[in-house]
Design a protein around this motif. Sequence first.
Motif, short mmCIF file in Angstrom:
data_model
loop_
_atom_site.label_atom_id
_atom_site.label_comp_id
_atom_site.label_asym_id
_atom_site.label_seq_id
_atom_site.Cartn_x
_atom_site.Cartn_y
_atom_site.Cartn_z
N ARG A 87 0.84 -1.20 0.00
CA ARG A 87 0.00 0.00 0.00
C ARG A 87 0.88 1.25 0.00
N LEU A 91 0.24 0.41 -4.46
CA LEU A 91 -0.72 -0.56 -4.96
C LEU A 91 -2.10 -0.25 -4.40
N SER A 92 -3.12 -0.48 -5.18
CA SER A 92 -4.49 -0.23 -4.73
C SER A 92 -4.92 -1.32 -3.75
N ARG A 93 -6.05 -1.08 -3.10
CA ARG A 93 -6.60 -2.10 -2.19
C ARG A 93 -6.87 -3.38 -2.96
N LYS A 94 -7.43 -3.21 -4.16
CA LYS A 94 -7.78 -4.37 -4.98
C LYS A 94 -6.54 -5.17 -5.35
N THR A 96 -3.57 -5.12 -3.87
CA THR A 96 -2.96 -5.67 -2.67
C THR A 96 -3.74 -6.90 -2.19
N TYR A 104 -10.74 -7.05 1.02
CA TYR A 104 -10.37 -5.65 1.25
C TYR A 104 -10.39 -5.24 2.72
N ASP A 108 -7.25 -3.71 4.85
CA ASP A 108 -7.31 -2.46 5.62
C ASP A 108 -6.90 -2.68 7.07
#
Length: 175
Positions: A87, A91-94, A96, A104, A108
């Motif tokens: 992160r 890299l995006s949440r998706k 990652t 997700y 987080d």
Amino acid sequence: SEFVDCESPLGLRIEAILHDGKRAGEGPHVDALCLRCGERSTPRLRDVLSGHSQSGGCRKRECYLDYCDRAVARLDQTDVAGVWSSRYAGLSRKATGAKFKLAYPIVDAAQRTYQAKVDAMMANGTAEKIYEQACQPHWDIRSAAAHLNLTFEVALYLTLALKKGRRVAQEATIQ
């Protein structure tokens, strides 16, 4: 009507008995007030009395966050550090989540968990150790991070945060 103004053990007060449910055997629904958050809901009477309906929804988020934290605790700590590093690297949440095969919310929670560890490293002087060691001849941030068993991204984050903190303190003394 005997249950009106009755309070469940977990914080719902029955305000009124409403109607039977839409499905056969569902039983009556009630107008319930959550004593924690003040939100109204219409759960089934038997769910309120049995403790299955615990609140007007305020506990749902708490319970889900607890579930996410327990899932992170079961993960390998290198994966938790990897999620944070991914992160931090952009890299995006998706992406990652796909990389580590995690949902997700778990991504987080892993990020929050590791960020707390990074903040503790900042407070206990690890950032200063990395910075001092990286400033010595034949050392750089990557080798200082490896020496302290940290990833490069964590070491970079800590040194940048340390520099920013020093710059802010310096500007405050000038003013």
